[in-house]
Design a protein around this motif. Structure first.
Motif, PDB file in Angstrom:
ATOM      1  N   TYR A   1      59.967 143.250 125.881  1.00 57.07           N
ATOM      2  CA  TYR A   1      60.201 143.051 124.449  1.00 57.07           C
ATOM      3  C   TYR A   1      58.903 142.613 123.750  1.00 57.07           C
ATOM      4  O   TYR A   1      58.595 143.087 122.647  1.00 57.07           O
ATOM      5  CB  TYR A   1      61.291 141.996 124.229  1.00 57.07           C
ATOM      6  CG  TYR A   1      61.644 141.814 122.765  1.00 57.07           C
ATOM      7  CD1 TYR A   1      62.468 142.722 122.114  1.00 57.07           C
ATOM      8  CD2 TYR A   1      61.128 140.737 122.046  1.00 57.07           C
ATOM      9  CE1 TYR A   1      62.789 142.558 120.769  1.00 57.07           C
ATOM     10  CE2 TYR A   1      61.442 140.568 120.699  1.00 57.07           C
ATOM     11  CZ  TYR A   1      62.277 141.489 120.075  1.00 57.07           C
ATOM     12  OH  TYR A   1      62.572 141.340 118.744  1.00 57.07           O
TER      13      TYR A   1
ATOM     14  N   GLN B   1      73.354 150.637 120.540  1.00 59.31           N
ATOM     15  CA  GLN B   1      73.314 149.385 119.781  1.00 59.31           C
ATOM     16  C   GLN B   1      72.063 148.571 120.137  1.00 59.31           C
ATOM     17  O   GLN B   1      71.421 147.989 119.267  1.00 59.31           O
ATOM     18  CB  GLN B   1      74.572 148.557 120.070  1.00 59.31           C
ATOM     19  CG  GLN B   1      75.848 149.175 119.499  1.00 59.31           C
ATOM     20  CD  GLN B   1      77.101 148.411 119.916  1.00 59.31           C
ATOM     21  OE1 GLN B   1      77.031 147.423 120.641  1.00 59.31           O
ATOM     22  NE2 GLN B   1      78.258 148.886 119.473  1.00 59.31           N
ATOM     23  N   ARG B   2      71.747 148.556 121.421  1.00 58.30           N
ATOM     24  CA  ARG B   2      70.552 147.809 121.841  1.00 58.30           C
ATOM     25  C   ARG B   2      69.284 148.441 121.265  1.00 58.30           C
ATOM     26  O   ARG B   2      68.365 147.748 120.830  1.00 58.30           O
ATOM     27  CB  ARG B   2      70.483 147.772 123.373  1.00 58.30           C
ATOM     28  CG  ARG B   2      69.602 146.653 123.901  1.00 58.30           C
ATOM     29  CD  ARG B   2      69.639 146.636 125.416  1.00 58.30           C
ATOM     30  NE  ARG B   2      70.937 146.272 125.921  1.00 58.30           N
ATOM     31  CZ  ARG B   2      71.380 145.028 126.075  1.00 58.30           C
ATOM     32  NH1 ARG B   2      70.602 144.012 125.714  1.00 58.30           N
ATOM     33  NH2 ARG B   2      72.570 144.780 126.559  1.00 58.30           N
TER      34      ARG B   2
ATOM     35  N   LYS C   1      68.776 147.620 117.606  1.00 63.52           N
ATOM     36  CA  LYS C   1      68.161 146.299 117.420  1.00 63.52           C
ATOM     37  C   LYS C   1      66.653 146.367 117.673  1.00 63.52           C
ATOM     38  O   LYS C   1      65.858 145.749 116.957  1.00 63.52           O
ATOM     39  CB  LYS C   1      68.806 145.284 118.362  1.00 63.52           C
ATOM     40  CG  LYS C   1      70.249 144.937 118.000  1.00 63.52           C
ATOM     41  CD  LYS C   1      70.820 143.919 118.978  1.00 63.52           C
ATOM     42  CE  LYS C   1      72.266 143.584 118.639  1.00 63.52           C
ATOM     43  NZ  LYS C   1      72.845 142.607 119.610  1.00 63.52           N
TER      44      LYS C   1
ATOM     45  N   GLU D   1      76.676 151.122 123.965  1.00 70.09           N
ATOM     46  CA  GLU D   1      75.976 149.842 124.045  1.00 70.09           C
ATOM     47  C   GLU D   1      74.453 150.045 124.063  1.00 70.09           C
ATOM     48  O   GLU D   1      73.706 149.270 123.474  1.00 70.09           O
ATOM     49  CB  GLU D   1      76.430 149.078 125.295  1.00 70.09           C
ATOM     50  CG  GLU D   1      77.856 148.532 125.201  1.00 70.09           C
ATOM     51  CD  GLU D   1      78.338 147.956 126.511  1.00 70.09           C
ATOM     52  OE1 GLU D   1      79.290 147.160 126.492  1.00 70.09           O
ATOM     53  OE2 GLU D   1      77.759 148.298 127.578  1.00 70.09           O
ATOM     54  N   ARG D   2      74.046 151.106 124.730  1.00 73.08           N
ATOM     55  CA  ARG D   2      72.615 151.412 124.768  1.00 73.08           C
ATOM     56  C   ARG D   2      72.103 151.745 123.362  1.00 73.08           C
ATOM     57  O   ARG D   2      71.001 151.341 122.986  1.00 73.08           O
ATOM     58  CB  ARG D   2      72.351 152.567 125.730  1.00 73.08           C
ATOM     59  CG  ARG D   2      70.903 152.973 125.833  1.00 73.08           C
ATOM     60  CD  ARG D   2      70.646 153.921 126.973  1.00 73.08           C
ATOM     61  NE  ARG D   2      70.725 153.233 128.258  1.00 73.08           N
ATOM     62  CZ  ARG D   2      70.301 153.745 129.418  1.00 73.08           C
ATOM     63  NH1 ARG D   2      69.793 154.962 129.439  1.00 73.08           N
ATOM     64  NH2 ARG D   2      70.405 153.075 130.532  1.00 73.08           N
TER      65      ARG D   2
ATOM     66  N   LEU E   1      65.659 149.579 128.105  1.00 72.43           N
ATOM     67  CA  LEU E   1      67.072 149.988 128.084  1.00 72.43           C
ATOM     68  C   LEU E   1      67.653 150.105 129.495  1.00 72.43           C
ATOM     69  O   LEU E   1      68.845 149.874 129.701  1.00 72.43           O
ATOM     70  CB  LEU E   1      67.217 151.315 127.344  1.00 72.43           C
ATOM     71  CG  LEU E   1      66.851 151.289 125.845  1.00 72.43           C
ATOM     72  CD1 LEU E   1      66.924 152.688 125.251  1.00 72.43           C
ATOM     73  CD2 LEU E   1      67.755 150.330 125.077  1.00 72.43           C
TER      74      LEU E   1
ATOM     75  N   ASP F   1      74.469 149.322 130.566  1.00 71.29           N
ATOM     76  CA  ASP F   1      75.193 149.542 129.321  1.00 71.29           C
ATOM     77  C   ASP F   1      75.890 150.894 129.318  1.00 71.29           C
ATOM     78  O   ASP F   1      75.473 151.840 130.012  1.00 71.29           O
ATOM     79  CB  ASP F   1      74.238 149.486 128.121  1.00 71.29           C
ATOM     80  CG  ASP F   1      73.692 148.087 127.875  1.00 71.29           C
ATOM     81  OD1 ASP F   1      74.360 147.124 128.286  1.00 71.29           O
ATOM     82  OD2 ASP F   1      72.602 147.980 127.281  1.00 71.29           O
TER      83      ASP F   1
ATOM     84  N   GLU G   1      62.897 141.416 130.721  1.00 74.24           N
ATOM     85  CA  GLU G   1      63.248 141.708 129.331  1.00 74.24           C
ATOM     86  C   GLU G   1      62.227 141.113 128.368  1.00 74.24           C
ATOM     87  O   GLU G   1      61.801 141.762 127.406  1.00 74.24           O
ATOM     88  CB  GLU G   1      64.644 141.149 129.029  1.00 74.24           C
ATOM     89  CG  GLU G   1      65.096 141.376 127.594  1.00 74.24           C
ATOM     90  CD  GLU G   1      66.419 140.692 127.286  1.00 74.24           C
ATOM     91  OE1 GLU G   1      66.906 140.834 126.148  1.00 74.24           O
ATOM     92  OE2 GLU G   1      66.966 140.017 128.182  1.00 74.24           O
TER      93      GLU G   1
END
Length: 478
Positions: free
Chosen positions: A311, A339-340, A343, A336-337, A327, A332, A307
């Motif tokens: 990132y 929402q990620r 971000k 949820e995916r 992802l 997820d 991650e």
């Protein structure tokens, strides 16, 4: 110098003795600016002798400087004799020394400049004619062969160029000139094996020349000898002849390719070492980040490390592949995916259209059609529809028209963004690709990252490019 100074000193000394005999206590008087100045005979003649010495010393220094300037002007083994002296070849060991008069030297220099000018202008016949006149003055000097090399290059006669370069390589004084010419001819003829031999020979002779280091790196890389290429590059870095930005780019590519070779050999230790070093050299190298993240997951299931790698790459060089890999790390749900990804989008201000594209795709899969339409609309306000966007709009059109059979409204206006006038059907082929790998040197486009550009041969200049965004690559390499 001592011969020329002895006569005036002896004459002055005899004159001094004469005055001393006549009147030892006498004085010498002269007027300067209406002011009388008196000197004793001893003081006057000592000052006169000192002036003579200084004058002769000044003349000697002037002649010495003139001789130094003359020697500095001379070309290679040429030297001046009398202005009217004819050419003479003097045998000195195994070398011929050509002696030119000043007039002949000036004429030869003018002919050299004219020949170079004719070559630059593409007037090869004129250059050959001038070269004949030059040969009559300097004979079979090396300058004739060097100029002939340039003529062959201008005529694109690379066979003759390579043959002549072999002759120059036998001369120690201009050996590197011959090597460089041979290398250039072999590269033009695409004789890469021979070119590699030539550049390796040049590298053994000199490791402090930019063209030697850069050519050796390129040819070893093309021969898939990335370890050898890295050794050459390290030599260039150590001698500070490779620009810092270029050195970092080339080193990152070489290390990444070594990591790929280690991965094929199932050498996990060296793979990890090389791929991490590659990212240290170039923190925007997308393939290295993707491979390292994949290594963390497959070997130790270290999701947090993967991650962080992805990132960090998203921050430095956001792209579709990095977002998808990020992802996929998490189990997820669709919401949820989303929402990620939302971000992630907040941390990407370099490629805002990429955020819209990915979010539109995720909203569509989650059946949030209104939000998907909004992302499509924002995307199309600034950009033409790409192939992926066209697919999203087409699917949205099918989903939303189940309830509304009319073709009038928002979706029709979006569809018209990428359909040709007069056609009702969507044509994906007419839409540009969403993202590509583009060579910063020549603009050549590939679907996947490659270490060496297939068009121009540049190494590591391929950068990820979202079709609709401005280029982010830093092409300035000092």
């Amino acid at each position: 110098m001592f011969r020329s100074i002895s006569k005036p000193i002896i004459f002055t000394f005899l004159l001094w003795c004469f005055f001393m005999v006549i009147d030892r206590n006498g004085t010498i008087c002269f007027t300067l600016n209406n002011k009388a100045n008196y000197f004793s005979i001893d003081y006057f003649f000592l000052a006169l002798i000192g002036c003579i010495v200084l004058f002769e010393l000044g003349i000697f220094m002037l002649k010495y400087v003139i001789n130094l300037i003359k020697k500095d002007v001379l070309l290679s083994n040429h030297s001046f004799h009398g202005d009217k002296e004819s050419i003479e070849v003097i045998q000195s060991g195994n070398k011929d020394k050509i002696v030119l008069s000043r007039n002949q030297f000036d004429e030869a220099a003018i002919l050299i400049v004219k020949t170079l000018g004719a070559i630059t202008a593409g007037l090869m016949n004129e250059a050959r004619r001038l070269l004949v006149s030059l040969r009559k003055i300097v004979g079979d000097d090396a300058i004739i062969d060097i100029l002939m090399l340039k003529i062959y290059k201008g005529e694109k006669n690379f066979d003759k160029m390579e043959q002549l370069s072999q002759k120059l390589m036998q001369n120690e004084d201009i050996q590197l000139v011959g090597m460089k010419a041979a290398l250039e001819a072999q590269m033009q003829k695409k004789e890469f094996t021979e070119a590699l031999k030539t550049v390796n020979q040049a590298f053994e002779v000199r490791q402090d020349l930019y063209w030697v280091v850069s050519s050796a790196f390129l040819l070893r890389a093309q021969n898939n000898d990335w370890l050898g290429a890295l050794e050459v590059l390290e030599s260039g870095i150590e001698k500070n002849i490779t620009p810092d930005k270029k050195a970092a780019r080339l080193k990152a590519v070489a290390l990444f390719e070594l990591a790929q070779q280690a991965l094929k050999d199932n050498d996990k230790t060296n793979f990890f070492k090389f791929v991490t070093q590659a990212l240290q050299e170039n923190n925007k190298l997308i393939p290295a980040a993707l491979d390292l993240a994949d290594y963390y997951i497959k070997n130790d299931n270290q999701t947090r490390k993967a991650e962080k790698v992805l990132y960090d790459m998203w921050i430095e060089n956001p792209c579709y592949e990095v977002a998808m890999a990020y992802l996929k790390l998490f189990k997820d749900t669709k919401n949820e995916r989303i929402q990620r990804m939302e971000k992630l989008a907040l941390s990407n201000n370099k490629r805002p259209s990429l955020n819209n594209l990915i979010l539109a795709e995720l909203y569509l899969k989650a059946k949030k059609y209104a939000k998907a339409k909004t992302e499509c609309k924002i995307f199309l306000l600034k950009n033409p529809a790409t192939q992926k966007m066209a697919e999203i709009i087409e699917e949205l059109d099918e989903k939303t028209h189940k309830k509304d059979s009319s073709k009038i409204g928002f979706m029709q206006s979006l569809t018209q963004k990428f359909t040709h006038v007069g056609k009702n059907n969507i044509s994906l082929d007419s839409c540009p690709k969403d993202f590509q790998w583009v060579c910063a040197n020549c603009g050549h486009i590939e679907d996947h990252w490659t270490p060496i550009c297939a068009q121009c041969g540049e190494i590591g200049r391929s950068y990820w490019h979202l079709y609709v965004d401005k280029d982010l690559i830093d092409t300035d390499e000092n």
